[in-house]
Design an enzyme around this catalytic site. Structure first.
Site, mmCIF file in Angstrom:
data_model
loop_
_atom_site.group_PDB
_atom_site.id
_atom_site.type_symbol
_atom_site.label_atom_id
_atom_site.label_comp_id
_atom_site.label_asym_id
_atom_site.label_seq_id
_atom_site.Cartn_x
_atom_site.Cartn_y
_atom_site.Cartn_z
ATOM 1 N N ASN A 9 -18.222 17.104 -2.372
ATOM 2 C CA ASN A 9 -19.219 17.021 -1.299
ATOM 3 C C ASN A 9 -20.565 16.706 -1.944
ATOM 4 O OD1 ASN A 9 -20.991 17.381 0.786
ATOM 5 N ND2 ASN A 9 -20.556 19.569 1.092
ATOM 6 N N TRP A 10 -20.971 15.461 -1.808
ATOM 7 C CA TRP A 10 -22.215 15.051 -2.473
ATOM 8 C C TRP A 10 -23.456 15.607 -1.780
ATOM 9 C CZ3 TRP A 10 -21.920 9.083 -3.860
ATOM 10 C CH2 TRP A 10 -20.774 8.872 -4.638
ATOM 11 N N LYS A 11 -23.290 16.084 -0.547
ATOM 12 C CA LYS A 11 -24.437 16.540 0.265
ATOM 13 C C LYS A 11 -25.462 15.397 0.374
ATOM 14 C CE LYS A 11 -23.186 21.189 -0.921
ATOM 15 N NZ LYS A 11 -23.554 22.589 -1.062
ATOM 16 N N HIS A 98 -19.415 22.762 7.620
ATOM 17 C CA HIS A 98 -20.007 23.281 6.390
ATOM 18 C C HIS A 98 -21.100 24.288 6.755
ATOM 19 C CE1 HIS A 98 -22.124 23.535 2.609
ATOM 20 N NE2 HIS A 98 -21.046 23.034 2.031
ATOM 21 N N GLU A 100 -23.949 24.724 5.651
ATOM 22 C CA GLU A 100 -25.293 24.146 5.784
ATOM 23 C C GLU A 100 -25.473 23.514 7.157
ATOM 24 O OE1 GLU A 100 -24.997 21.840 2.187
ATOM 25 O OE2 GLU A 100 -24.990 23.714 1.057
ATOM 26 N N GLU A 170 -15.560 28.781 1.858
ATOM 27 C CA GLU A 170 -16.766 28.699 1.026
ATOM 28 C C GLU A 170 -17.671 29.893 1.330
ATOM 29 O OE1 GLU A 170 -17.588 24.392 -0.289
ATOM 30 O OE2 GLU A 170 -18.503 24.632 1.665
ATOM 31 N N GLY A 176 -24.017 26.811 -4.399
ATOM 32 C CA GLY A 176 -25.233 26.360 -5.080
ATOM 33 C C GLY A 176 -25.967 27.467 -5.817
ATOM 34 N N SER A 216 -19.840 26.983 -6.225
ATOM 35 C CA SER A 216 -20.107 27.020 -7.673
ATOM 36 C C SER A 216 -18.859 26.813 -8.527
ATOM 37 C CB SER A 216 -20.823 28.330 -8.051
ATOM 38 O OG SER A 216 -22.062 28.425 -7.387
ATOM 39 N N GLY A 237 -19.438 20.967 -4.787
ATOM 40 C CA GLY A 237 -20.774 20.442 -4.498
ATOM 41 C C GLY A 237 -21.405 19.850 -5.742
ATOM 42 N N GLY A 238 -22.283 20.607 -6.372
ATOM 43 C CA GLY A 238 -23.064 20.107 -7.508
ATOM 44 C C GLY A 238 -22.241 19.397 -8.574
HETATM 45 P P1 13P Z 1 -21.626 24.010 -5.019
HETATM 46 O O1 13P Z 1 -20.352 23.592 -5.693
HETATM 47 O O2 13P Z 1 -22.810 23.216 -5.431
HETATM 48 O O3 13P Z 1 -21.820 25.495 -5.070
HETATM 49 O O4 13P Z 1 -21.425 23.650 -3.454
HETATM 50 C C1 13P Z 1 -20.277 24.045 -2.827
HETATM 51 C C2 13P Z 1 -20.232 23.383 -1.502
HETATM 52 O O5 13P Z 1 -21.026 23.679 -0.631
HETATM 53 C C3 13P Z 1 -19.229 22.336 -1.291
HETATM 54 O O6 13P Z 1 -19.145 21.985 0.042
#
Ligand code: 13P
Length: 253
Positions: A9-11, A98, A100, A170, A176, A216, A237-238
């Site tokens: 997930n590149w966000k 998600h 967010e 999640e 994050g 994470s 994510g990251g």
């Molecule tokens: P991180 O891997 O950056 O913690 O993000 C997880 C995430 O929200 C994937 O959708």
């Protein structure tokens, strides 16, 4: 046998050129490493999707997904993108719900039912996210909280429809933050969610649903987390923004 899936997930990251570069690197490494046992999905922002699809081409087991879709099929909804549009150029997955989007865009369980309906009607596989905030974890009511997210959004679907949905657990406190859930915490929640799905849809179906962990996840902890029997992959994510890290996580299986 349920599918092993690692989705990135590149966000809201990377400009056009950076997105193309990252996609090309992932495609090349994926081919070089001959990764066959795991399904990988990249979920870039909308602007990258079509060029990314061109770069991915027919690479086996590497798919394209979006981070969201509209709850409507078409019409006067300025700024929205429909599931049908995504499917029309070869996207196969869509991340829905998600945390967010729930937090910043006020997405409710009810709205997420409508988005999931759109995804299924257009042959996109929903990666349906759920997870609790820190205060719920600390109060010890996290299993009830997450089960309720599934009940309210997904339990109106037929068993056949449910069998096409991927779940991503999640925990919000792990997103994050660098603070991952322990593999035991992940396993415990995944087993609880699978039992919850079994109660409604039967254990055969629940045993076939992939439940991914997100929060994470990185190349150093993925192997431990993925070793748990009810963890069927990750939503990253990251670490999905670095081709080497993303491919290393895929290789953790
Ligand atoms: P991180 O891997 O950056 O913690 O993000 C997880 C995430 O929200 C994937 O959708």
């Amino acid at each position: 046998m349920r599918k092993k899936i690692v989705a990135g997930n590149w966000k809201m990251n990377l400009n056009f050129e950076e997105g193309q570069k990252l996609t090309s690197e992932i495609v090349n490494m994926f081919k070089d490493e001959n990764l066959k046992d795991v399904i990988a999905v990249i979920n870039p922002p909308f602007v990258h999707l079509y060029p990314a699809k061109k770069l991915i081409g027919d690479t086996p087991n590497l798919f394209l997904g979006s981070q969201n879709c509209s709850d409507k099929s078409s019409g006067a909804y300025t700024g929205e993108i429909s599931a049908g549009m995504l499917a029309s150029f070869g996207a196969k997955y869509v991340i829905l719900g998600h945390s967010e989007r729930r937090e910043f865009f006020k997405e409710t369980n009810e709205l997420l039912t409508a988005k999931t309906r759109q995804a299924l009607d257009n042959d996109l596989t929903p990666i349906f996210c759920c997870g609790e905030p820190l205060e719920i974890r600390e109060a010890g009511t996290h299993e009830e909280y997450v089960k309720q997210q599934l009940t309210e959004s997904l339990f109106g679907f037929s068993a056949e429809e449910m069998s096409k949905i991927v779940i991503a657990y999640e925990p919000i406190w792990a997103i994050g933050t660098g603070r991952t859930a322990s593999s035991d915490q992940a396993q415990q929640m995944h087993a609880a969610l699978r039992a919850h799905l079994a109660g409604k849809f039967g254990s055969d179906l629940a045993n076939d649903i992939s439940i991914l962990y997100g929060g994470s996840c990185n190349p150093s902890n993925a192997k431990e987390i993925f070793s748990k029997p009810d963890v069927d992959g990750g939503l990253i994510g990251g670490a999905s923004l670095k081709s080497r890290d993303f491919v290393e996580i895929i290789k953790s299986f």
